[in-house]
Design an enzyme around this catalytic site. Structure first.
Site, mmCIF file in Angstrom:
data_model
loop_
_atom_site.group_PDB
_atom_site.id
_atom_site.type_symbol
_atom_site.label_atom_id
_atom_site.label_comp_id
_atom_site.label_asym_id
_atom_site.label_seq_id
_atom_site.Cartn_x
_atom_site.Cartn_y
_atom_site.Cartn_z
ATOM 1 N N HIS A 156 20.269 -20.400 5.735
ATOM 2 C CA HIS A 156 20.238 -19.484 4.593
ATOM 3 C C HIS A 156 18.803 -19.023 4.306
ATOM 4 O O HIS A 156 17.950 -19.842 3.962
ATOM 5 C CB HIS A 156 20.806 -20.237 3.379
ATOM 6 N N GLU B 20 20.879 -16.298 8.144
ATOM 7 C CA GLU B 20 21.264 -15.304 7.148
ATOM 8 C C GLU B 20 20.001 -14.734 6.546
ATOM 9 O O GLU B 20 18.997 -15.467 6.401
ATOM 10 C CB GLU B 20 22.113 -15.977 6.057
ATOM 11 N N ASP C 111 18.319 -11.272 3.799
ATOM 12 C CA ASP C 111 18.593 -10.277 2.752
ATOM 13 C C ASP C 111 17.841 -8.986 3.062
ATOM 14 O O ASP C 111 16.616 -9.015 3.180
ATOM 15 C CB ASP C 111 18.137 -10.827 1.399
ATOM 16 N N HIS D 237 14.891 -11.368 -0.793
ATOM 17 C CA HIS D 237 16.094 -11.610 -1.600
ATOM 18 C C HIS D 237 16.053 -10.911 -2.945
ATOM 19 O O HIS D 237 16.960 -10.179 -3.311
ATOM 20 C CB HIS D 237 16.306 -13.115 -1.810
ATOM 21 N N GLU E 150 22.678 -9.605 4.930
ATOM 22 C CA GLU E 150 23.281 -9.294 3.619
ATOM 23 C C GLU E 150 22.652 -8.005 3.100
ATOM 24 O O GLU E 150 21.425 -7.912 2.979
ATOM 25 C CB GLU E 150 23.067 -10.456 2.623
HETATM 26 O O1 G3P Z 1 24.775 -14.605 1.887
HETATM 27 C C1 G3P Z 1 24.967 -15.903 1.363
HETATM 28 C C2 G3P Z 1 24.165 -16.094 0.099
HETATM 29 O O2 G3P Z 1 22.822 -15.822 0.401
HETATM 30 C C3 G3P Z 1 24.641 -15.207 -1.021
HETATM 31 O O3 G3P Z 1 23.996 -15.466 -2.223
HETATM 32 O O4 G3P Z 1 22.380 -15.009 -3.996
HETATM 33 O O5 G3P Z 1 21.647 -16.117 -1.914
HETATM 34 O O6 G3P Z 1 22.253 -13.696 -1.903
HETATM 35 P P1 G3P Z 1 22.492 -15.051 -2.544
#
Ligand code: G3P
Length: 250
Positions: free
Chosen positions: A16, A43, A45, A58, A113
């Site tokens: 993450h 993962e 952002d 993020h 994401e």
């Molecule tokens: O994509 C999984 C997770 O990262 C989603 O929550 O708030 O970390 O973007 P957030």
């Protein structure tokens, strides 16, 4: 090494924001470490800068994670590239999505994401699609968002790439409309993931990737109820728990 979405091991360990328990989140340092720690995927952002470049960050603002200030969308890439997270080093600056895809996709799958939550109708989905196409990494990515419009627009541009619908809570409102949003996976928060819901999502043909799971007890629970993967800040811990669960089936 999983070379496509279909080959991801089950349950998959997805780093993450990179191996963010060990290195500053969403930096090349964190992504490269996730590769060395043998995560199954990373993962990240994605967001647009003021001059339309796709960067990896993020929050809307760069204040929490870097030594800079202000909103990502109000800075050009040239301005953003001077800031760094944690320590000043070649691999801790705010990265372009292209840099991360080039560094990671030879080894791991990447879940992008789309985080244009403050500007839901900007052209992030099209920009990401163009970049993925230009770099020739379509096999190595899947795309997710809490923003169904972003998923819809991305899927219209690149229908061959799997998409995942992120859900913060039990989807009373959005989920009944799911037929309108092309998605092959559900990415739910762990707090509302039950065995029955996983079965239901599986029956509907969806994969289930759960975010963000850092406690061993919760990892164990999710692995035992058959989720397809978890997002975690600590890929080493998750792999250890996965091995224990596989060694002691119930
Ligand atoms: O994509 C999984 C997770 O990262 C989603 O929550 O708030 O970390 O973007 P957030």
């Amino acid at each position: 090494m999983a070379l496509s979405w279909k080959e991801l091991p089950k349950p998959a360990v997805i780093a993450h924001r990179g191996a963010s328990a060990y290195e500053p989140e969403n930096t090349l340092a964190a992504f490269n470490l996730a590769v060395r720690q043998h995560a199954d995927a990373v993962e990240l952002d994605a967001k647009l800068t003021a001059d339309g470049r796709v960067v990896v960050m993020h929050d809307n603002s760069i204040d929490r994670t870097t030594n800079g200030h202000g909103l990502v969308r109000e800075h050009t890439w040239e301005e953003l590239s001077k800031f760094y997270s944690g320590r000043s080093a070649p691999d801790t600056h705010i990265p372009l999505l292209a840099e991360v895809l080039e560094a990671v996709t030879p080894y791991l799958m990447v879940n992008i994401e789309l985080t244009n939550y403050a500007t839901p109708f900007d052209n992030l989905p099209q920009r990401v699609a163009a970049l993925v196409r230009k770099l020739g990494v379509a096999e190595r990515v899947w795309v997710s968002s809490f923003n169904p419009v972003a998923i819809y627009r991305f899927a219209a541009a690149m229908p061959e790439i799997p998409t995942g619908l992120l859900l913060k809570s039990h989807p009373r409102l959005i989920y009944p409309l799911r037929g309108l949003i092309p998605h092959r996976a559900i990415h739910p928060h762990f707090s509302f993931v039950t065995s029955r819901r996983v079965e239901k999502w599986h029956r509907a043909g969806k994969r289930v990737f759960v975010y963000t799971v850092n406690e061993p007890e919760e990892m164990r629970r999710l692995f035992r109820i058959g989720v397809d993967g978890i997002f975690t800040d600590d890929p080493i811990l998750a792999q250890k728990v996965r091995s224990e669960v596989k060694a002691t089936p119930r």
